[in-house]
Design a protein around this motif. Structure first.
Motif, PDB file in Angstrom:
ATOM      1  N   UNK A  63      45.556  27.021  38.627  1.00 21.88           N
ATOM      2  CA  UNK A  63      44.426  26.400  37.914  1.00 21.88           C
ATOM      3  C   UNK A  63      43.108  26.998  38.386  1.00 21.88           C
ATOM      4  N   UNK A  64      42.986  27.182  39.700  1.00 24.56           N
ATOM      5  CA  UNK A  64      41.746  27.702  40.274  1.00 24.56           C
ATOM      6  C   UNK A  64      41.438  29.116  39.769  1.00 24.56           C
ATOM      7  N   UNK A  65      42.473  29.961  39.711  1.00 26.62           N
ATOM      8  CA  UNK A  65      42.255  31.346  39.250  1.00 26.62           C
ATOM      9  C   UNK A  65      41.822  31.379  37.781  1.00 26.62           C
ATOM     10  N   UNK A  66      42.445  30.538  36.947  1.00 22.48           N
ATOM     11  CA  UNK A  66      42.060  30.501  35.532  1.00 22.48           C
ATOM     12  C   UNK A  66      40.652  29.955  35.351  1.00 22.48           C
ATOM     13  N   UNK A 119      38.256  30.219  37.551  1.00 21.84           N
ATOM     14  CA  UNK A 119      37.310  31.186  38.113  1.00 21.84           C
ATOM     15  C   UNK A 119      36.926  32.260  37.100  1.00 21.84           C
ATOM     16  N   UNK A 120      37.849  32.615  36.186  1.00 17.89           N
ATOM     17  CA  UNK A 120      37.531  33.628  35.185  1.00 17.89           C
ATOM     18  C   UNK A 120      37.025  33.006  33.884  1.00 17.89           C
ATOM     19  N   UNK A 121      36.895  31.675  33.868  1.00 18.74           N
ATOM     20  CA  UNK A 121      36.367  30.993  32.681  1.00 18.74           C
ATOM     21  C   UNK A 121      37.343  30.900  31.533  1.00 18.74           C
ATOM     22  N   UNK A 122      38.666  30.915  31.838  1.00 27.34           N
ATOM     23  CA  UNK A 122      39.673  30.911  30.791  1.00 27.34           C
ATOM     24  C   UNK A 122      40.109  29.506  30.391  1.00 27.34           C
ATOM     25  N   UNK A 123      39.743  28.493  31.172  1.00 32.81           N
ATOM     26  CA  UNK A 123      40.112  27.102  30.868  1.00 32.81           C
ATOM     27  C   UNK A 123      38.904  26.199  31.105  1.00 32.81           C
ATOM     28  N   UNK A 124      38.996  25.016  30.521  1.00 35.92           N
ATOM     29  CA  UNK A 124      38.029  23.953  30.791  1.00 35.92           C
ATOM     30  C   UNK A 124      38.745  22.858  31.571  1.00 35.92           C
ATOM     31  N   UNK A 169      31.956  31.502  41.136  1.00 35.46           N
ATOM     32  CA  UNK A 169      32.153  31.085  42.530  1.00 35.46           C
ATOM     33  C   UNK A 169      32.279  29.566  42.593  1.00 35.46           C
ATOM     34  N   UNK A 170      33.463  29.103  42.237  1.00 33.06           N
ATOM     35  CA  UNK A 170      33.680  27.653  42.210  1.00 33.06           C
ATOM     36  C   UNK A 170      34.076  27.165  43.604  1.00 33.06           C
ATOM     37  N   UNK A 171      33.408  26.125  44.056  1.00 32.00           N
ATOM     38  CA  UNK A 171      33.669  25.587  45.394  1.00 32.00           C
ATOM     39  C   UNK A 171      35.058  24.981  45.504  1.00 32.00           C
ATOM     40  N   UNK A 172      35.510  24.369  44.444  1.00 28.52           N
ATOM     41  CA  UNK A 172      36.823  23.726  44.483  1.00 28.52           C
ATOM     42  C   UNK A 172      37.076  23.012  43.178  1.00 28.52           C
ATOM     43  N   UNK A 173      38.282  22.532  43.012  1.00 35.33           N
ATOM     44  CA  UNK A 173      38.657  21.830  41.795  1.00 35.33           C
ATOM     45  C   UNK A 173      38.373  20.344  41.938  1.00 35.33           C
TER      46      UNK A 173
END
Length: 409
Positions: free
Chosen positions: A395-398, A400-405, A314-318
């Motif tokens: 970017x946000x979707x990736x 959110x699933x922990x696929x990128x740093x 649950x990321x608030x934003x980038x």
């Protein structure tokens, strides 16, 4: 442990186990850093389990070899403190009693734990392949002596890899005996352990070692002093189980896509012979099965073989630009497009759906090599086909699933 040494250790285990058909153990498959990291994550997992509040799910607690109910409530009331180790917390809970705790589905509580374990076992999957039933993780902790549920074998097709974190030693006993190997799973468990030890093979396990146990082999562990072990289930499903799994996914997909279409005409009851023509379209069924199975395997591959997808964050934003993103080579982003209107990306077992973009494959290739990409480069590649908000959404979707740093430039 460097990757090359880790790979050689796994090759040795694979060879000694006669390609995962015989029990075997191997030392120093974990590094000191692995052990430290995994112990901390196990503590985090315990806290997240207690946070979730479903204390009856996924945990079993034994005291003096008897299964106990209500202990999870006591754990929640006396949570591990920030400066406590798991061992110190257990002493506070159980005192000098002999206890054992089994905790399942660790991957559903920590993406970080899963990522570390996937790095550790990557050389195994490169050598032995990815099992179609996926990977799943659990842990044992305690000082319970022999495993409370006796000499047993695991479910059919579920080979086990036990990673011993210590701090104390553990004994492991196997009975790779043809007479016992033929016994069906769940039909017999042996509790007269001492009487059977003379016919067993013993494997002493020190911290950082691993034990491989094929599903058909009876086994038991002995843990006299407090220790922690992580077990990975390497699951090869039966053909029947896989077919049922894929059929269920097809049915669920059809209900979502076409809830009111595809009804068949009534069956003629005046004849004994069925008219198969309107009832069965073998080509349509075969295509649906192949497409759904392909999607299932692609999801597994994107999650390094782990069956359960990553936990959504649950990321608030980038971060505000400028920032950079970096892919995770252990979790490749895989394109899986079923229609021409949208593009599906499998990311850590989750499906990320975005608008079509001819430059997307170039970005994904770079991320899959672990390359760092600036937000400016993303914009240059993905616009004007996409609006700026589409780039942020990607970017946000990736993330959110922990696929990128994501990091600041």
């Amino acid at each position: 442990m460097n990757n090359e040494k880790n790979s050689e250790t796994w090759k040795k285990l694979y060879h000694n186990s006669q390609e995962l058909t015989k029990p075997t153990s191997i030392n120093s498959i974990l590094s000191d850093d692995d052990v430290t990291f995994l112990k901390q994550e196990l503590k985090n997992i315990i806290n997240r389990f207690l946070d979730k509040g479903e204390l009856h799910k996924g945990i079993k607690v034994y005291i003096n070899h008897e299964l106990q109910n209500g202990i999870a409530e006591e754990m929640a009331a006396n949570r591990p403190k920030e400066n406590e180790t798991i061992e110190q917390w257990c002493i506070k809970l159980f005192g000098d009693q002999k206890f054992g705790v089994v905790f399942n589905s660790l991957e559903t509580f920590s993406n970080e734990f899963t990522e570390r374990m996937c790095h550790i076992v990557a050389p195994l999957l490169q050598k032995a392949g990815m099992p179609l039933g996926g990977l799943s993780f659990l842990f044992f902790m305690g000082n319970y002596g022999f495993t409370p549920f006796g000499i047993h074998k695991d479910a059919k097709g579920e080979d086990g890899f036990l990673f011993h974190l210590g701090p104390n030693d553990k004994g492991f006993y196997t009975w790779d005996i043809e007479e016992y190997n033929q016994i069906e799973h769940h039909t017999k468990v042996f509790h007269e352990v001492n009487a059977m030890l003379s016919t067993s093979t013993k494997y002493p396990l020190k911290a950082k070692s691993a034990m491989f146990i094929p599903y058909h082999v009876y086994h038991i562990a002995k843990t006299d002093e407090f220790s922690l072990s992580v077990v990975m289930d390497y699951i090869n499903p039966s053909r029947d189980y896989l077919e049922k799994t894929i059929a269920t996914q097809i049915a669920s997909s059809e209900l979502i896509k076409n809830p009111k279409v595809g009804y068949l005409p009534p069956v003629d009851t005046t004849t004994e012979e069925l008219d198969w023509n309107p009832l069965l379209n073998s080509k349509t069924w075969e295509n649906k099965y192949k497409n759904t199975l392909t999607k299932y395997i692609t999801q597994l591959k994107s999650n390094a073989g782990v069956l359960n997808p990553s936990i959504l964050q649950n990321k608030e934003g980038l971060l505000n630009p400028p920032f950079q993103i970096m892919g995770k080579t252990i979790f490749p982003l895989l394109l899986h497009t079923e229609n021409t209107e949208k593009t599906s990306i499998m990311a850590r077992g989750n499906e990320v759906v975005v608008s079509n973009n001819s430059q997307l494959s170039t970005i994904i290739e770079k991320l899959n090599t672990g390359e760092t990409i600036s937000f400016e480069e993303l914009q240059n590649h993905l616009t004007p086909t996409w609006e700026l908000m589409d780039v942020f959404d990607f970017v946000s979707q990736l993330a959110r699933v922990g696929a990128i740093t994501i990091c600041k430039e």
